[in-house]
Design a protein around this motif. Sequence first.
Motif, PDB file in Angstrom:
ATOM      1  N   SER A  41       3.273  33.848 -36.683  1.00 26.15           N
ATOM      2  CA  SER A  41       3.238  35.262 -37.071  1.00 26.15           C
ATOM      3  C   SER A  41       1.840  35.673 -37.534  1.00 26.15           C
ATOM      4  CB  SER A  41       4.270  35.564 -38.157  1.00 26.15           C
ATOM      5  OG  SER A  41       3.979  34.827 -39.322  1.00 26.15           O
ATOM      6  N   ILE A  42       1.026  34.693 -37.917  1.00 25.92           N
ATOM      7  CA  ILE A  42      -0.362  34.933 -38.331  1.00 25.92           C
ATOM      8  C   ILE A  42      -1.328  34.424 -37.264  1.00 25.92           C
ATOM      9  CG2 ILE A  42      -2.154  34.308 -40.021  1.00 25.92           C
ATOM     10  CD1 ILE A  42      -0.075  36.081 -41.290  1.00 25.92           C
ATOM     11  N   ASN A  43      -1.091  33.230 -36.764  1.00 29.03           N
ATOM     12  CA  ASN A  43      -2.013  32.559 -35.846  1.00 29.03           C
ATOM     13  C   ASN A  43      -1.654  32.826 -34.385  1.00 29.03           C
ATOM     14  OD1 ASN A  43      -3.640  31.198 -37.854  1.00 29.03           O
ATOM     15  ND2 ASN A  43      -1.808  30.009 -38.303  1.00 29.03           N
ATOM     16  N   THR A  44      -2.694  32.852 -33.564  1.00 26.24           N
ATOM     17  CA  THR A  44      -2.542  33.086 -32.128  1.00 26.24           C
ATOM     18  C   THR A  44      -3.091  31.875 -31.384  1.00 26.24           C
ATOM     19  OG1 THR A  44      -4.752  34.029 -31.797  1.00 26.24           O
ATOM     20  CG2 THR A  44      -3.008  35.545 -32.569  1.00 26.24           C
ATOM     21  N   PRO A  45      -2.989  31.845 -30.048  1.00 29.89           N
ATOM     22  CA  PRO A  45      -3.603  30.751 -29.294  1.00 29.89           C
ATOM     23  C   PRO A  45      -5.133  30.772 -29.346  1.00 29.89           C
ATOM     24  CG  PRO A  45      -1.882  31.812 -28.000  1.00 29.89           C
ATOM     25  CD  PRO A  45      -2.100  32.662 -29.218  1.00 29.89           C
ATOM     26  N   VAL A  50      -1.763  26.096 -34.029  1.00 32.41           N
ATOM     27  CA  VAL A  50      -1.140  26.879 -32.972  1.00 32.41           C
ATOM     28  C   VAL A  50      -2.174  27.212 -31.904  1.00 32.41           C
ATOM     29  CG1 VAL A  50      -0.015  29.098 -32.461  1.00 32.41           C
ATOM     30  CG2 VAL A  50       0.564  27.845 -34.548  1.00 32.41           C
ATOM     31  N   GLY A  51      -3.391  27.503 -32.328  1.00 29.83           N
ATOM     32  CA  GLY A  51      -4.462  27.901 -31.418  1.00 29.83           C
ATOM     33  C   GLY A  51      -5.685  27.030 -31.597  1.00 29.83           C
ATOM     34  N   LYS A  52      -6.833  27.555 -31.149  1.00 30.35           N
ATOM     35  CA  LYS A  52      -8.085  26.800 -31.255  1.00 30.35           C
ATOM     36  C   LYS A  52      -8.442  26.557 -32.716  1.00 30.35           C
ATOM     37  CE  LYS A  52      -9.761  28.581 -26.887  1.00 30.35           C
ATOM     38  NZ  LYS A  52     -10.703  29.489 -26.235  1.00 30.35           N
ATOM     39  N   THR A  53      -8.373  27.616 -33.526  1.00 29.53           N
ATOM     40  CA  THR A  53      -8.466  27.483 -34.984  1.00 29.53           C
ATOM     41  C   THR A  53      -7.407  28.383 -35.590  1.00 29.53           C
ATOM     42  OG1 THR A  53     -10.142  29.225 -35.185  1.00 29.53           O
ATOM     43  CG2 THR A  53     -10.943  26.949 -35.057  1.00 29.53           C
ATOM     44  N   ASP A  54      -6.806  27.929 -36.678  1.00 28.14           N
ATOM     45  CA  ASP A  54      -5.730  28.650 -37.338  1.00 28.14           C
ATOM     46  C   ASP A  54      -6.040  28.839 -38.813  1.00 28.14           C
ATOM     47  OD1 ASP A  54      -4.237  28.641 -35.013  1.00 28.14           O
ATOM     48  OD2 ASP A  54      -2.745  27.209 -35.727  1.00 28.14           O
TER      49      ASP A  54
END
Length: 185
Positions: free
Chosen positions: A168-172, A143-147
Amino acid sequence: SEVNKDNYGRTGNPYLKLYVADPRWHNKQDTSWQKEKLITDFSQKANAYKLHTGPVVFTKRLDTAYFTVTHTGKEIRYEKTETRHEVGTRKLELFYTVKDANGRWDKPVPFAYNNAQKYSVGAAALSNDGSILYFTSDMPGSVGKTDIWYCVKQADGNWSDPKNCGPSINTPDEEAFPTIAKDNT
């Protein structure tokens, strides 16, 4: 340590490695231990990698350890600037080691989903029962740079294909170092 022969170019300090501290090291009032070596290498086999080794997570029975190793797909060089900027690539890999019948750590085994030429896999955490392995990765599908991703332990002892923990856990941005509470949250 004999393992830390080279220094990390960004800090000038030795590369990070894994060690074991005897519990008596914390007891400042008991001085009977002062002539003994209380901090030792966790495992020469695990600490034999050239760059950083760690962090590490153990199964509840303390018979298996999952640890992160910094791997370079290409040589890293350091430019001498005020910020000591790093040029090159570095990837993380997960390894695990199991205690043998004599209580010594076996040769580290690479995690099945390592692919240091394409992405990083590192910073493992285990569910309390050891059935779910969480880790950080920038593998395709992030989802983001690292998840934070996870694998489920199968009946044959292998890990399932990695699944992303989702938005719900990971961001961009960069998720890292998952931690599992006693209630498995």
